[in-house]
Design a protein around this motif. Structure first.
Motif, short mmCIF file in Angstrom:
data_model
loop_
_atom_site.label_atom_id
_atom_site.label_comp_id
_atom_site.label_asym_id
_atom_site.label_seq_id
_atom_site.Cartn_x
_atom_site.Cartn_y
_atom_site.Cartn_z
N UNK A 224 -4.02 -2.24 -6.17
CA UNK A 224 -5.16 -2.56 -5.32
C UNK A 224 -6.15 -3.41 -6.09
N UNK A 225 -7.06 -4.02 -5.33
CA UNK A 225 -8.11 -4.86 -5.90
C UNK A 225 -9.46 -4.30 -5.49
N UNK A 226 -10.26 -3.96 -6.48
CA UNK A 226 -11.63 -3.52 -6.20
C UNK A 226 -12.49 -4.70 -5.75
N UNK A 227 -12.11 -5.91 -6.17
CA UNK A 227 -12.90 -7.10 -5.83
C UNK A 227 -12.80 -7.48 -4.36
N UNK A 228 -11.58 -7.47 -3.82
CA UNK A 228 -11.43 -7.96 -2.44
C UNK A 228 -10.88 -6.92 -1.47
N UNK A 229 -10.60 -5.69 -1.94
CA UNK A 229 -10.19 -4.61 -1.04
C UNK A 229 -8.75 -4.65 -0.57
N UNK A 230 -7.91 -5.51 -1.18
CA UNK A 230 -6.51 -5.53 -0.77
C UNK A 230 -5.74 -4.43 -1.49
N UNK A 231 -4.60 -4.04 -0.91
CA UNK A 231 -3.73 -3.06 -1.55
C UNK A 231 -2.28 -3.38 -1.23
N UNK A 232 -1.39 -2.91 -2.10
CA UNK A 232 0.05 -3.11 -1.92
C UNK A 232 0.79 -1.89 -2.45
N UNK A 233 1.89 -1.57 -1.79
CA UNK A 233 2.75 -0.48 -2.23
C UNK A 233 4.16 -1.03 -2.34
N UNK A 234 4.72 -0.90 -3.54
CA UNK A 234 6.07 -1.40 -3.84
C UNK A 234 7.00 -0.24 -4.15
N UNK A 235 8.28 -0.44 -3.86
CA UNK A 235 9.34 0.42 -4.39
C UNK A 235 10.13 -0.48 -5.34
N UNK A 236 10.32 -0.01 -6.58
CA UNK A 236 11.04 -0.81 -7.56
C UNK A 236 12.29 -0.05 -7.99
N UNK A 237 13.39 -0.79 -8.11
CA UNK A 237 14.70 -0.23 -8.44
C UNK A 237 15.07 -0.59 -9.88
N UNK B 239 17.40 -2.23 -11.13
CA UNK B 239 17.91 -3.59 -11.33
C UNK B 239 16.80 -4.64 -11.34
N UNK B 240 15.53 -4.21 -11.26
CA UNK B 240 14.42 -5.15 -11.30
C UNK B 240 13.99 -5.67 -9.96
N UNK B 241 14.62 -5.23 -8.88
CA UNK B 241 14.25 -5.65 -7.53
C UNK B 241 13.15 -4.73 -7.01
N UNK B 242 12.13 -5.32 -6.42
CA UNK B 242 11.07 -4.57 -5.77
C UNK B 242 11.04 -4.90 -4.30
N UNK B 243 10.63 -3.93 -3.49
CA UNK B 243 10.48 -4.14 -2.06
C UNK B 243 9.05 -3.78 -1.66
N UNK B 244 8.41 -4.68 -0.93
CA UNK B 244 7.05 -4.44 -0.46
C UNK B 244 7.13 -3.48 0.71
N UNK B 245 6.55 -2.31 0.55
CA UNK B 245 6.60 -1.28 1.59
C UNK B 245 5.38 -1.35 2.50
N UNK B 246 4.24 -1.73 1.92
CA UNK B 246 3.01 -1.82 2.71
C UNK B 246 2.03 -2.69 1.96
N UNK B 247 1.17 -3.34 2.71
CA UNK B 247 0.06 -4.10 2.12
C UNK B 247 -1.02 -4.23 3.18
#
Length: 111
Positions: A71-84, A86-94
């Motif tokens: 998350x960013x305290x500056x602009x209020x954005x957030x993201x939730x990733x699942x990482x495997x 093998x180095x692959x990540x999937x964006x679950x929410x933002x």
């Protein structure tokens, strides 16, 4: 008439945490198939440089899934990733307008 359940304010953090965790258990296969996955390094670069987000926490969802919250305290954005492994990540929410709740974080069995 639409009935909207109410959740006591004291229970809200636990409810939100439980809802997020339950969504992670069902969603990784769906996310991998819808084009929201890629190399973790590329996600991290975008989160840090474009959205000014920093890593706020991680947790092990299963033997091969790490949940990451950014998350960013500056602009209020957030993201939730699942990482495997093998180095692959999937964006679950933002999203936008993230606000940290006051008080101590809820942990362990209290969820």
């Amino acid at each position: 008439m639409v009935c909207i359940p109410t959740i006591p304010a004291a229970a809200l953090p636990k409810f939100v945490a439980a809802s997020i965790v339950s969504g992670f258990l069902a969603a990784p296969a769906l996310a991998q198939g819808n084009g929201t996955c890629g190399p973790r390094d590329e996600f991290v670069q975008q989160l840090e440089n474009r959205f000014m987000e920093t890593s706020k926490g991680v947790g092990l969802a299963s033997a091969d899934q790490v949940v990451e919250f950014w998350s960013s305290e500056e602009n209020g954005t957030f993201s939730i990733l699942i990482t495997y492994p093998n180095g692959v990540s999937c964006m679950m929410a933002s999203g936008q307008n993230w606000t940290d709740l006051p008080g101590e974080p809820v942990s362990g069995p209290q969820l």
